[in-house]
Design an enzyme around this catalytic site. Structure first.
Site, PDB file in Angstrom:
ATOM      1  N   HIS A 257      -6.176 -60.476  25.453  1.00 45.85           N
ATOM      2  CA  HIS A 257      -6.517 -61.255  24.250  1.00 45.85           C
ATOM      3  C   HIS A 257      -6.436 -60.344  23.038  1.00 45.85           C
ATOM      4  CE1 HIS A 257      -8.574 -64.058  21.593  1.00 45.85           C
ATOM      5  NE2 HIS A 257      -8.338 -64.968  22.520  1.00 45.85           N
ATOM      6  N   ASP A 308      -7.329 -69.297  29.379  1.00 49.47           N
ATOM      7  CA  ASP A 308      -6.261 -70.004  30.087  1.00 49.47           C
ATOM      8  C   ASP A 308      -6.262 -69.756  31.594  1.00 49.47           C
ATOM      9  OD1 ASP A 308      -4.938 -71.425  28.027  1.00 49.47           O
ATOM     10  OD2 ASP A 308      -4.058 -69.566  27.292  1.00 49.47           O
TER      11      ASP A 308
HETATM   12  C1  LIG Z   1      -5.521 -69.473  24.266  1.00 50.40           C
HETATM   13  C2  LIG Z   1      -4.838 -68.209  24.100  1.00 50.40           C
HETATM   14  O1  LIG Z   1      -3.927 -68.124  23.321  1.00 50.40           O
HETATM   15  S1  LIG Z   1      -5.388 -66.896  25.011  1.00 50.40           S
HETATM   16  C3  LIG Z   1      -3.931 -65.936  25.323  1.00 50.40           C
HETATM   17  C4  LIG Z   1      -2.989 -66.666  26.231  1.00 50.40           C
HETATM   18  N1  LIG Z   1      -1.812 -65.835  26.543  1.00 50.40           N
HETATM   19  C5  LIG Z   1      -1.645 -65.222  27.707  1.00 50.40           C
HETATM   20  O2  LIG Z   1      -2.468 -65.302  28.611  1.00 50.40           O
HETATM   21  C6  LIG Z   1      -0.360 -64.456  27.863  1.00 50.40           C
HETATM   22  C7  LIG Z   1      -0.588 -63.079  28.435  1.00 50.40           C
HETATM   23  N2  LIG Z   1      -1.258 -62.225  27.478  1.00 50.40           N
HETATM   24  C8  LIG Z   1      -0.575 -61.642  26.452  1.00 50.40           C
HETATM   25  O3  LIG Z   1       0.646 -61.804  26.318  1.00 50.40           O
HETATM   26  C9  LIG Z   1      -1.342 -60.804  25.448  1.00 50.40           C
HETATM   27  O4  LIG Z   1      -2.481 -60.245  26.061  1.00 50.40           O
HETATM   28  C10 LIG Z   1      -1.745 -61.608  24.204  1.00 50.40           C
HETATM   29  C11 LIG Z   1      -0.525 -62.284  23.603  1.00 50.40           C
HETATM   30  C12 LIG Z   1      -2.756 -62.678  24.565  1.00 50.40           C
HETATM   31  C13 LIG Z   1      -2.377 -60.658  23.181  1.00 50.40           C
HETATM   32  O5  LIG Z   1      -1.381 -59.871  22.761  1.00 50.40           O
HETATM   33  P1  LIG Z   1      -1.498 -58.556  21.846  1.00 50.40           P
HETATM   34  O6  LIG Z   1      -2.825 -58.408  21.279  1.00 50.40           O
HETATM   35  O7  LIG Z   1      -0.343 -58.613  20.916  1.00 50.40           O
HETATM   36  O8  LIG Z   1      -1.300 -57.414  22.895  1.00 50.40           O
HETATM   37  P2  LIG Z   1       0.103 -56.832  23.369  1.00 50.40           P
HETATM   38  O9  LIG Z   1       0.986 -57.918  23.888  1.00 50.40           O
HETATM   39  O10 LIG Z   1       0.623 -55.982  22.259  1.00 50.40           O
HETATM   40  O11 LIG Z   1      -0.388 -55.955  24.579  1.00 50.40           O
HETATM   41  C14 LIG Z   1      -0.985 -54.660  24.453  1.00 50.40           C
HETATM   42  C15 LIG Z   1      -0.724 -53.925  25.754  1.00 50.40           C
HETATM   43  O12 LIG Z   1      -1.365 -54.601  26.827  1.00 50.40           O
HETATM   44  C16 LIG Z   1      -0.400 -55.103  27.750  1.00 50.40           C
HETATM   45  N3  LIG Z   1      -0.760 -56.457  28.096  1.00 50.40           N
HETATM   46  C17 LIG Z   1      -1.342 -57.376  27.283  1.00 50.40           C
HETATM   47  N4  LIG Z   1      -1.516 -58.507  27.947  1.00 50.40           N
HETATM   48  C18 LIG Z   1      -1.038 -58.310  29.188  1.00 50.40           C
HETATM   49  C19 LIG Z   1      -0.953 -59.119  30.330  1.00 50.40           C
HETATM   50  N5  LIG Z   1      -1.383 -60.369  30.306  1.00 50.40           N
HETATM   51  N6  LIG Z   1      -0.415 -58.607  31.446  1.00 50.40           N
HETATM   52  C20 LIG Z   1       0.013 -57.335  31.483  1.00 50.40           C
HETATM   53  N7  LIG Z   1      -0.038 -56.514  30.423  1.00 50.40           N
HETATM   54  C21 LIG Z   1      -0.560 -57.005  29.291  1.00 50.40           C
HETATM   55  C22 LIG Z   1       0.928 -55.085  27.005  1.00 50.40           C
HETATM   56  O13 LIG Z   1       2.024 -55.001  27.877  1.00 50.40           O
HETATM   57  C23 LIG Z   1       0.746 -53.880  26.133  1.00 50.40           C
HETATM   58  O14 LIG Z   1       0.945 -52.727  26.924  1.00 50.40           O
HETATM   59  P3  LIG Z   1       1.629 -51.397  26.313  1.00 50.40           P
HETATM   60  O15 LIG Z   1       0.700 -50.965  25.219  1.00 50.40           O
HETATM   61  O16 LIG Z   1       1.686 -50.490  27.482  1.00 50.40           O
HETATM   62  O17 LIG Z   1       2.969 -51.838  25.790  1.00 50.40           O
HETATM   63  O1  LIG Z   2      -7.749 -66.744  19.528  1.00 47.08           O
HETATM   64  C1  LIG Z   2      -6.651 -66.530  20.038  1.00 47.08           C
HETATM   65  O2  LIG Z   2      -5.894 -65.578  19.717  1.00 47.08           O
HETATM   66  C2  LIG Z   2      -6.129 -67.416  21.089  1.00 47.08           C
HETATM   67  C3  LIG Z   2      -6.875 -68.686  21.242  1.00 47.08           C
HETATM   68  O3  LIG Z   2      -6.580 -69.682  20.627  1.00 47.08           O
HETATM   69  C4  LIG Z   2      -8.007 -68.725  22.146  1.00 47.08           C
HETATM   70  O4  LIG Z   2      -8.313 -67.713  22.779  1.00 47.08           O
HETATM   71  O5  LIG Z   2      -8.629 -69.800  22.270  1.00 47.08           O
END
Ligand SMILES: CC(=O)SCCNC(=O)CCNC(=O)[C@H](O)C(C)(C)COP(=O)(O)OP(=O)(O)OC[C@H]1O[C@@H](n2cnc3c(N)ncnc32)[C@H](O)[C@@H]1OP(=O)(O)O
Ligand SMILES: O=C([O-])CC(=O)C(=O)O
Length: 372
Positions: A257, A308
């Site tokens: 997150h 999620d």
């Molecule tokens: C309701 C919502 O929107 S909640 C989020 C729903 N999305 C997901 O579950 C998708 C999976 N999660 C992700 O893609 C990310 O954690 C996000 C998009 C939620 C947050 O992204 P950001 O804050 O931009 O983090 P970012 O993607 O830059 O990740 C930072 C590091 O953690 C790692 N990382 C983050 N999430 C994950 C994951 N789910 N699985 C594996 N590695 C991860 C990245 O690969 C990165 O590693 P690095 O520094 O070695 O390159």
């Molecule tokens: O806050 C965020 O980045 C993603 C989101 O909508 C949630 O976690 O409910």
């Protein structure tokens, strides 16, 4: 100029709708744990739109306003029938149909507070019926008309299957709606605010937000979680599957997150619901797999599950098709988008950040006939 990639850490607005401070989520000052245990989704809608909990009379009034607006125009049902139905994702259908809904709202461009409130009610009330109508039409079934005496959670489950949901199902679904309703300046809410800060209308703001929620890094992750659980199939396969993904630097959906570091306070509620519901439906393996995935991902990457992750097995246990998980997120998050849209209108300024230019240096224009 300094740039913050992905706007990380940038405070782009003030807001009184919800807050995330030290990994604690509150809606207008009320802790999400308290609301999940005690409040209905309609109470939460009122709270987000007014920043105070309703009295019984206020709640009854809102419920009546919502149920008076449940129906969707026949033209939209006819429109669904024109889609290339087997290729259209329900989230794309929802995005398109909310836009279309605006065409049938005579007040669409009316910007008074009163008209915006009426539109808020109409949009919130109609989104569940849009989702369930599309879900049925694509299977060749007729949409089921909502029942005015039902709340949003009960109606959704009823309109989807045509069967009366049990009290356990209604309670679980209502809690899931409470848990997803708002989340500060997440990507879809920010999108909605950027859109309406041009003084565009509420239908445009919600349509834009739906487009942002659809992506797998945001609301689309819940469907991807279920895809992963299905691919893994049994607890024996969890370790090789997850370790291979992590070794290949692939993301595990439902983890990580942007704001939470220690963990998402909503996940524990959904984890408990997942345990109870998967036991009741005779699929405890789904929960067991999820727990094992959580242990592995948290242990090796220190990435806790987000909202999620466990919502996937919860919705699956309620008998809901997997590609409807993200539209369900929208049924709930619409309440937050609307609260933020109203807040934006109330104190508006165009949202227009800058970009640090990284393209070519100043070039001299070369006529096309002289280009090599
Ligand atoms: C309701 C919502 O929107 S909640 C989020 C729903 N999305 C997901 O579950 C998708 C999976 N999660 C992700 O893609 C990310 O954690 C996000 C998009 C939620 C947050 O992204 P950001 O804050 O931009 O983090 P970012 O993607 O830059 O990740 C930072 C590091 O953690 C790692 N990382 C983050 N999430 C994950 C994951 N789910 N699985 C594996 N590695 C991860 C990245 O690969 C990165 O590693 P690095 O520094 O070695 O390159
Ligand atoms: O806050 C965020 O980045 C993603 C989101 O909508 C949630 O976690 O409910």
């Amino acid at each position: 100029m300094t740039t913050a990639r992905g706007l990380e850490g940038v405070v782009a607005t003030t807001s009184s709708v919800s807050s995330i401070i030290d990994d604690t989520l509150t809606y207008a000052g009320y802790n999400i744990d308290d609301l999940t245990e005690n409040a209905s989704f309609e109470e939460v809608i009122y709270l987000l739109w007014h920043r105070s909990l309703p009295t019984q009379a206020q709640l009854d009034e809102l419920k009546t306003q919502l149920s008076d607006s449940y129906d969707i125009p026949q033209e939209i049902l006819d429109h669904f029938k024109m889609y290339p139905i087997d290729k259209v994702h329900p989230m794309a259908a929802l995005r398109s149909s909310v836009s279309l809904l605006g065409l049938y709202d005579e007040e669409s461009d009316e910007m008074t507070d009163e008209a915006n409130y009426r539109k808020a009610v109409r949009i919130q009330a109609k989104i569940p019926a849009l989702v369930t109508a599309f879900a049925r039409i694509r299977k060749g079934q007729e949409p089921i008309a909502p029942k005015k005496e039902y709340g949003i959670a009960e109606n959704f489950l009823y309109m989807l299957s045509g069967n009366e949901p049990t009290a356990v199902e209604i309670e679980a679904f209502d809690k899931a709606l409470v848990l997803h309703a708002d989340h500060e300046l997440n990507a879809s809410t920010f999108t909605a605010r950027v859109c309406v800060a041009t003084l565009s209308d509420m239908y445009s703001g919600v349509t834009a937000a739906l487009g942002a929620l659809k992506g797998p890094l945001h609301g689309g992750a819940n469907e991807q979680v279920m895809k992963m659980l299905t691919e893994i199939g049994s607890a024996d396969n969890v370790e090789p599957y997850i370790l291979e993904k992590l070794n290949n630097k692939e993301k595990i959906m439902g983890f990580g997150h942007r704001v939470y570091r220690q963990g998402d306070p909503r996940a524990k509620h959904l984890r408990d619901m997942s345990k109870r519901l998967t036991e009741q439906t005779g699929e405890p393996e789904l929960y067991n797999m999820s727990i094992e995935i959580e242990e592995l991902v948290t242990g090796s990457k220190n990435l806790p599950p987000n909202v999620d992750f466990y919502s996937a097995s919860v919705y699956h246990s309620l008998g809901i098709e997997h590609d409807l998980f993200t539209p369900i997120f929208a049924v709930s998050r619409a309440s937050g988008w609307i609260a933020h849209i109203l807040e934006q209108y109330a104190n508006n300024r165009l949202i227009r950040p800058r970009a640090e230019y990284t393209g070519p240096d100043m070039q001299k224009y070369v006529p096309i006939s002289e280009r090599g």
